[in-house]
Write an enzyme that holds these catalytic residues in place. Structure first.
Site, PDB file in Angstrom:
ATOM      1  N   GLY A 219      10.139  60.431 -92.867  1.00  0.00           N
ATOM      2  CA  GLY A 219      10.941  61.398 -92.225  1.00  0.00           C
ATOM      3  C   GLY A 219      11.611  61.800 -93.386  1.00  0.00           C
ATOM      4  O   GLY A 219      11.589  63.265 -93.901  1.00  0.00           O
ATOM      5  N   ARG A 220      12.542  61.133 -94.249  1.00  0.00           N
ATOM      6  CA  ARG A 220      13.246  61.565 -95.186  1.00  0.00           C
ATOM      7  C   ARG A 220      12.771  62.282 -96.378  1.00  0.00           C
ATOM      8  O   ARG A 220      13.033  63.402 -96.609  1.00  0.00           O
ATOM      9  CB  ARG A 220      14.060  60.445 -95.941  1.00  0.00           C
ATOM     10  CG  ARG A 220      15.133  60.776 -97.062  1.00  0.00           C
ATOM     11  CD  ARG A 220      15.622  59.632 -97.652  1.00  0.00           C
ATOM     12  NE  ARG A 220      15.918  58.649 -96.835  1.00  0.00           N
ATOM     13  CZ  ARG A 220      17.038  58.730 -96.155  1.00  0.00           C
ATOM     14  NH1 ARG A 220      18.111  59.394 -96.615  1.00  0.00           N
ATOM     15  NH2 ARG A 220      17.551  57.689 -95.379  1.00  0.00           N
TER      16      ARG A 220
ATOM     17  N   CYS B 138      41.019  64.254 -90.230  1.00  0.00           N
ATOM     18  CA  CYS B 138      42.039  63.468 -90.732  1.00  0.00           C
ATOM     19  C   CYS B 138      41.724  62.155 -90.741  1.00  0.00           C
ATOM     20  O   CYS B 138      42.256  61.293 -90.047  1.00  0.00           O
ATOM     21  CB  CYS B 138      43.189  63.798 -89.277  1.00  0.00           C
ATOM     22  SG  CYS B 138      43.493  65.453 -88.839  1.00  0.00           S
TER      23      CYS B 138
END
Ligand SMILES: *Cc1c(COP(=O)(O)O)cnc(C)c1O
Length: 410
Positions: free
Chosen positions: A272-273, A349
């Site tokens: 994949g990668r 945040c």
């Protein structure tokens, strides 16, 4: 590529007050890369794409004419592939397949189903019998060896939820034998023991080890194996060190005794990668800059809710600065730094929303754009897109070599 992106960023900023925030996927780059991988692929082997690295439809379509098929890990992924082709071969793996998923897999003509547990095997036998359909399976095995390459992400060679413990091979085969009148056919074995391995020598040794193991089981259990799926896991580096050496890996395989004994057995690879990582760019504009306790921070439009890889791996994600001419309508000066260290954070945040700590930049000011390179795999797809409710990035695709920036299409 950077030049094209630069021009395109300039045209975005001329046309829009909205800060730049986009993924750009270089489909042409992906295709060129895969062609060069296929050129080196040894005889008796096939290349599949594991779509979980990036299941973008345009990427699947770009790969469709090149790869032998797709590896999917859920019914959702399976339907994504079937949406682009009714016939392309599919390998279906993953732990915890639900009854309905197994049933859908049967109805959608999965080419090989990777069986991950004895329970799953027993259920599949029942379901295939009920549907009167033949299902070809590969048993996914978690090997009992300590000799697998050591990488950050490991799925085998130790306790793991993935696959069958090697000691259960015999039991799995006897379950299949007891049900030899049914429609489940054992075709071979599947191994995906690790991810992001950058050592080609060790990877080739690992594949040879898989082949020896399968030979052992063939003679021990008197079975004939037609497919060995050697998984994915070819590594990409994010710190500038050399990545996986595919030419070396494929050369070593071709020279290995194990490879030359394969006969009619086919070996599958399902990365994949390695296929998509280098061809995705996450492009975001700097919204604010501030000095806090002697440390500079640049806040971007976007962050880890769009690209969670740096937070997930705890790494500094590589990026380039594109200095821009963004119009400045205020009477006060734009915040800016020169020759400084800046920590790049997102708009969330949470202190975990950090893309790069203490990056050295020659100059950076509000309105400049950062291009996070190597953002094609496990970036958007693994992110918590709706945390805080900021708008999603826009997606653009580069489709031809040398295509002018203006025609980067949405
Ligand atoms: C994730 C996965 C892959 C792809 O792994 P990469 O490290 O991206 O190459 C291949 N096979 C299986 C079974 C997987 O789970």
């Amino acid at each position: 590529m950077m030049e094209q992106l630069q021009e395109w960023i300039a045209s975005w900023q001329r046309e829009s007050q909205e800060p730049v925030c986009a993924y750009v996927y270089d489909l042409d780059g992906i295709q060129r890369h895969v062609r060069s991988m296929l050129d080196k692929l040894p005889a008796h082997s096939s290349l599949f794409y594991a779509i979980k690295a990036n299941p973008d439809k345009r990427i699947i379509l770009a790969l469709l004419p090149l790869v032998s098929g797709f590896e999917v890990a859920s019914i959702g992924e399976l339907l994504k592939v079937r949406d682009v082709s009714h016939t392309v071969p599919i390998l279906f793996g993953g732990p915890g397949k639900k009854d309905a998923e197994l049933d859908q897999a049967i109805l959608n003509n999965v080419t090989y189903l990777h069986v991950e547990s004895l329970l799953e095997l027993r259920k599949l036998i029942e379901l295939a019998k009920y549907r009167k359909r033949t299902v070809q399976v590969l048993l996914r095995i978690n090997l009992r060896t300590a000799d697998l390459p050591q990488t950050k992400i490991r799925m085998g060679g130790g306790p793991s939820p993935f696959g069958l413990d090697e000691t259960l091979v015999e039991e799995a085969i006897s379950i299949l034998r007891e049900n030899s009148n049914t429609h489940v056919k054992l075709c071979g074995f599947h191994f995906h023991s690790l991810s992001n391995n950058t050592n080609a020598e060790l990877h080739a040794e690992m594949v040879s080890y898989y082949v020896r193991k399968v030979e052992e089981w063939e003679s021990q259990y008197d079975i004939e194996v037609s497919v060995i799926n050697a998984g994915g896991g070819f590594g990409v580096t994010y710190d500038g060190s050399p990545g996986f050496d595919w030419p070396l890996f494929t050369r070593l395989l071709k020279q290995s005794e194990e490879w030359n004994r394969l006969g009619d057995t086919e070996v599958f690879f399902e990365p994949g990668r390695f296929i998509v990582a280098d061809h995705g760019y996450y492009v975001t504009e700097v919204i604010d800059m501030k000095l806090s306790h002697e440390q500079w921070f640049a806040v971007i439009r976007g962050g880890t809710h769009h690209n969670r890889l740096p937070a997930s791996w705890g790494h500094d994600h590589p990026f380039r600065v594109v200095q821009t001419e963004r119009e400045w309508q205020y009477s006060w000066a734009k915040p800016m730094v020169v020759d400084s260290n800046v920590t790049i954070v997102g708009e969330l945040c949470t202190p975990k929303d950090r893309m790069h700590t203490d990056a050295q930049v020659p100059r950076l000011q509000v309105g400049d754009v950062l291009v996070f390179v190597k953002s094609g795999a496990y970036c958007w797809t693994i992110s918590h897109h709706d945390f805080l409710g900021h708008p999603h990035p826009t997606f653009y695709y580069l489709t031809e070599e040398g295509i002018p920036c203006a025609s980067i299409s949405k």
